[in-house]
Design an enzyme around this catalytic site. Structure first.
Site, mmCIF file in Angstrom:
data_model
loop_
_atom_site.group_PDB
_atom_site.id
_atom_site.type_symbol
_atom_site.label_atom_id
_atom_site.label_comp_id
_atom_site.label_asym_id
_atom_site.label_seq_id
_atom_site.Cartn_x
_atom_site.Cartn_y
_atom_site.Cartn_z
ATOM 1 C CG ASP A 261 -1.898 1.152 1.240
ATOM 2 O OD1 ASP A 261 -1.972 1.862 0.225
ATOM 3 O OD2 ASP A 261 -2.585 1.326 2.270
ATOM 4 C CE LYS A 268 -0.495 3.595 3.558
ATOM 5 N NZ LYS A 268 -1.434 4.230 4.492
ATOM 6 C CG ASP A 279 -2.506 -2.673 3.634
ATOM 7 O OD1 ASP A 279 -3.055 -2.802 4.745
ATOM 8 O OD2 ASP A 279 -2.843 -1.799 2.806
ATOM 9 N NE ARG A 342 -12.011 2.725 3.678
ATOM 10 C CZ ARG A 342 -11.975 3.625 4.647
ATOM 11 N NH1 ARG A 342 -12.960 4.510 4.760
ATOM 12 N NH2 ARG A 342 -10.994 3.659 5.531
#
Ligand code: BES
Ligand code: ZN
Ligand code: ZN
Length: 488
Positions: A261, A268, A279, A342
Site C-alpha cells: 500500500d 503515504k 497490508d 474497503r
C-alpha cells in the site's frame, strides 16, 4: 507434534519449574524431579535469591554428569496473573530460553491451568523470520529441539486441545512468513500460487478471478485499486469442505490482500509506507485459518476469500476523483486512493453474499491506522451488522485469549458514506472515527447476512518486539478465527 504430555521425564534433559511468588516448595518438583535435583532446587530457593516475580528466571547448571539444566520461572502472584492473555507472555519469554538451552526434549512442570497459554506463548515466541538470513547465521542456531513436554500425572488437556495447539503451531509461522516476505517476493500472483498449493495439499477447490474476469463480473472497485501495478488484482476463493453435506458455507472469511500500500496518488509519507507489505495480513490470516482447520480436520464448509491487489502509482493507476462501479452496482467516488482496503473488500463481500449465500461472513483487514489510535497495538477493533454475531465473535476472542473491543457501527456513520453525486465515497470528510467509517463503508456491500469486520490495523504487526512477537507479523486473530470457525 512438538507439544505433548508425559508423566515421566529423563533427568539429563532441561526441566523448567514454574513457581508462584514467594513459594519455596513445589509439589510438582517433589513428584517429578530426581531427589538430587530436588535438593539442588530447594537449596537454591532457600538462599532467597529467587522471588518468583512474574517473568523472573534463574538457571541452575548441572553439578554432575547425568544431570540436566533446570530453569526456575516466576509466575508472580495470583492477582497480577489474572488475565489469560497475559499468561502467554510467560510462554513467550520461556521460548527464548528453550531456544538457547534445550536439546532434544524440554520438560515443563507447570500448573495445569496454565498449560494451554504457555504452549501458545511458546509457539508464538519461538518464531523467527529466517528466510533472508545468511547461511552462517542459520547454522549457528542449529535448532534441535524435538519435543516440549508438559509433565503431570494426568494429561492436562484432551486430544482435541493438543491438536488445536499443533495446528496453530504450524499455521502461525505460515501466516507470519507470508506477511514478513517483502512485496518483491509476495505479489498478487504469489498469493494465487500459495492458494493453489494450499488447495492441492488439502484438497480444496480454488477459484481465481484475474483482472479480466473481475472486470467482466463488475468488480471494478477491486480492479481499480490494482490497476496501476504490474501484478494486477485477483480475487481468490478457496472452498474448504470436510465431512459435511452443507450446500452453503457455515462461515465465509474474507481477507484484505493488499500486497503493498503506497497510498496511491494520495501517497503515504516516509515513516508510514515502509511496513506496508503487511497490508495483506487479512488475506494471510484467512489462508492460515483454513490451514489450521484442515490440519485439525475440522468438519464444515468454510469459504476463504482473498481480495488481492497492489496499491501502486503509475500512468495506469486510479486517480482521486475517479468513479467506479462495484459488483453490487453502487457507484463510488475515489476521494482518497489510500482508503483502498474497503474497495477491495466491498466487491468480495457483495460477490460472496450473492453467489455463495454463507450463513455468516467475517472480513479481516489492516483497514485503518486510526484503530491503533483508538485501541493501541494489542486490541483488534470489532464492528458488525448483527448484535448476536458480534457477541459470538467477541466470545471467540475471549475463549482464544486474544484481545478485541467492539466499536459502535451506528446508522449516522453509514449515512455519512454517501457521495455528492455518487452513491458512496470511499473516504468522507469531517466525520473522524476513521475505523468505524471503514466498517460503515463495507456495510453498504452486505445486504442481510450477519457480518463482522475486524480491523487489525494496530494488531497485525509489531514495530516494538514483545516476548510473543519479534519485529514483524504477529499472527493476531488466528487463534480466534480458528475457534470461531470450529464452533460455527
Ligand atoms: N493500510 C492502511 C491502514 C494501515 C495503516 C494499516 C497503518 C496498518 C498500519 C489503509 O489502507 C489506509 O491507508 N487507511 C487510511 C484511510 C484513510 C485514507 C481514510 C488511514 O487509516 O489513514
Ligand atoms: Zn491505504
Ligand atoms: Zn491499506
Amino acid at each position: 507434534m512438538l507439544f505433548t504430555h508425559a508423566s515421566t521425564s529423563s533427568r539429563s534433559q532441561l526441566h523448567v519449574l514454574f513457581l508462584k511468588k514467594g513459594v519455596k516448595k513445589s509439589p510438582e518438583a517433589k513428584k517429578f524431579l530426581h531427589k538430587d535435583d530436588l535438593a539442588r532446587v530447594e537449596s537454591f530457593l532457600n538462599k532467597n535469591e529467587f522471588k518468583g516475580e512474574k517473568g523472573e528466571t534463574s538457571l541452575l547448571h548441572p553439578t554432575q554428569k547425568n544431570e540436566g539444566k533446570i530453569i526456575l520461572m516466576g509466575l508472580g502472584d495470583a492477582e497480577s496473573n489474572k488475565t489469560p492473555y497475559e499468561e502467554q507472555f510467560i510462554g513467550g519469554s520461556l521460548a527464548k530460553l528453550i531456544k538457547k538451552h534445550a536439546q532434544g526434549k524440554v520438560y515443563l512442570l507447570a500448573p495445569k491451568e496454565l498449560v494451554e497459554d504457555l504452549a501458545y506463548g511458546i509457539s508464538l515466541g519461538r518464531y523467527e523470520f529466517e528466510k533472508y538470513q545468511g547461511k552462517s547465521e542459520k547454522q549457528e542456531k542449529q535448532p534441535n529441539l524435538e519435543k516440549i513436554v508438559f509433565l503431570s500425572e494426568k494429561d492436562p488437556l484432551n486430544e482435541e486441545k493438543w491438536q488445536d495447539i499443533h495446528s496453530f503451531d504450524i499455521s502461525a509461522p505460515y501466516l507470519r512468513d507470508m506477511v514478513n516476505t517483502p512485496t518483491n517476493d509476495m505479489n498478487t500472483e504469489t498469493m494465487v500460487k500459495l492458494a493453489q498449493e494450499f488447495g492441492k495439499k488439502y484438497k480444496c477447490k480454488v477459484t481465481v478471478f484475474d483482472e479480466k474476469k473481475l472486470r467482466k463480473l463488475g468488480c471494478h472497485a477491486l480492479v481499480g485499486v490494482g490497476q496501476g501495478a504490474l501484478y494486477t488484482a485477483k480475487m481468490i476463493l478457496i472452498e474448504y469442505k470436510f465431512g459435511t453435506k452443507e450446500k452453503e458455507p457455515n462461515l465465509a472469511l474474507l481477507g484484505k490482500g493488499v500486497v503493498f500500500d503506497t497510498g496511491g496518488y494520495n501517497i503515504k509519507p516516509t515513516g508510514y509506507m515502509e511496513t506496508m507489505k503487511e497490508d495483506m495480513t487479512g488475506a494471510a490470516t484467512v489462508l492460515a485459518t483454513l490451514k489450521a482447520l484442515a490440519e485439525s480436520k475440522v468438519k464444515g464448509y468454510f469459504l476463504g476469500v482473498l481480495c488481492c491487489a497492489e496499491n501502486s502509482i503509475s500512468d495506469k493507476a486510479q486517480r482521486p476523483g475517479d468513479v467506479v462501479k462495484a459488483y453490487n452496482g453502487k457507484s463510488i467516488e475515489i476521494t482518497n486512493t489510500d482508503a483502498e482496503g474497503r474497495l477491495c473488500l466491498a466487491d468480495g463481500l457483495a460477490y460472496v453474499e450473492k453467489n455463495y449465500r454463507p450463513k455468516k461472513m467475517l472480513d479481516i483487514a489492516t483497514l485503518t491506522g486510526a484503530v491503533s489510535v483508538a485501541l493501541g497495538y494489542n486490541i483488534t477493533g470489532v464492528m458488525g451488522n448483527n448484535a448476536n454475531f458480534n457477541k459470538e465473535v467477541m466470545k471467540a476472542f475471549q475463549e482464544a485469549h486474544e484481545r478485541a473491543w467492539e466499536l459502535p457501527l451506528n446508522q449516522d456513520f453509514i449515512e455519512a458514506c454517501k457521495g455528492k453525486f455518487t452513491d458512496l465515497v470511499n473516504s468522507s470528510d469531517g466525520v473522524r472515527a476513521g475505523t468505524i467509517m471503514g466498517a460503515a463503508f463495507l456495510n453498504h456491500f452486505v445486504e442481510k447476512t450477519p457480518w463482522v469486520h475486524l480491523d487489525i490495523g494496530g494488531t497485525a504487526w509489531a514495530d516494538k518486539p514483545s516476548s510473543l512477537s519479534s519485529y514483524g507479523a504477529t499472527a493476531a486473530c488466528l487463534r480466534t478465527l480458528y475457534h470461531l470457525a470450529k464452533n460455527a
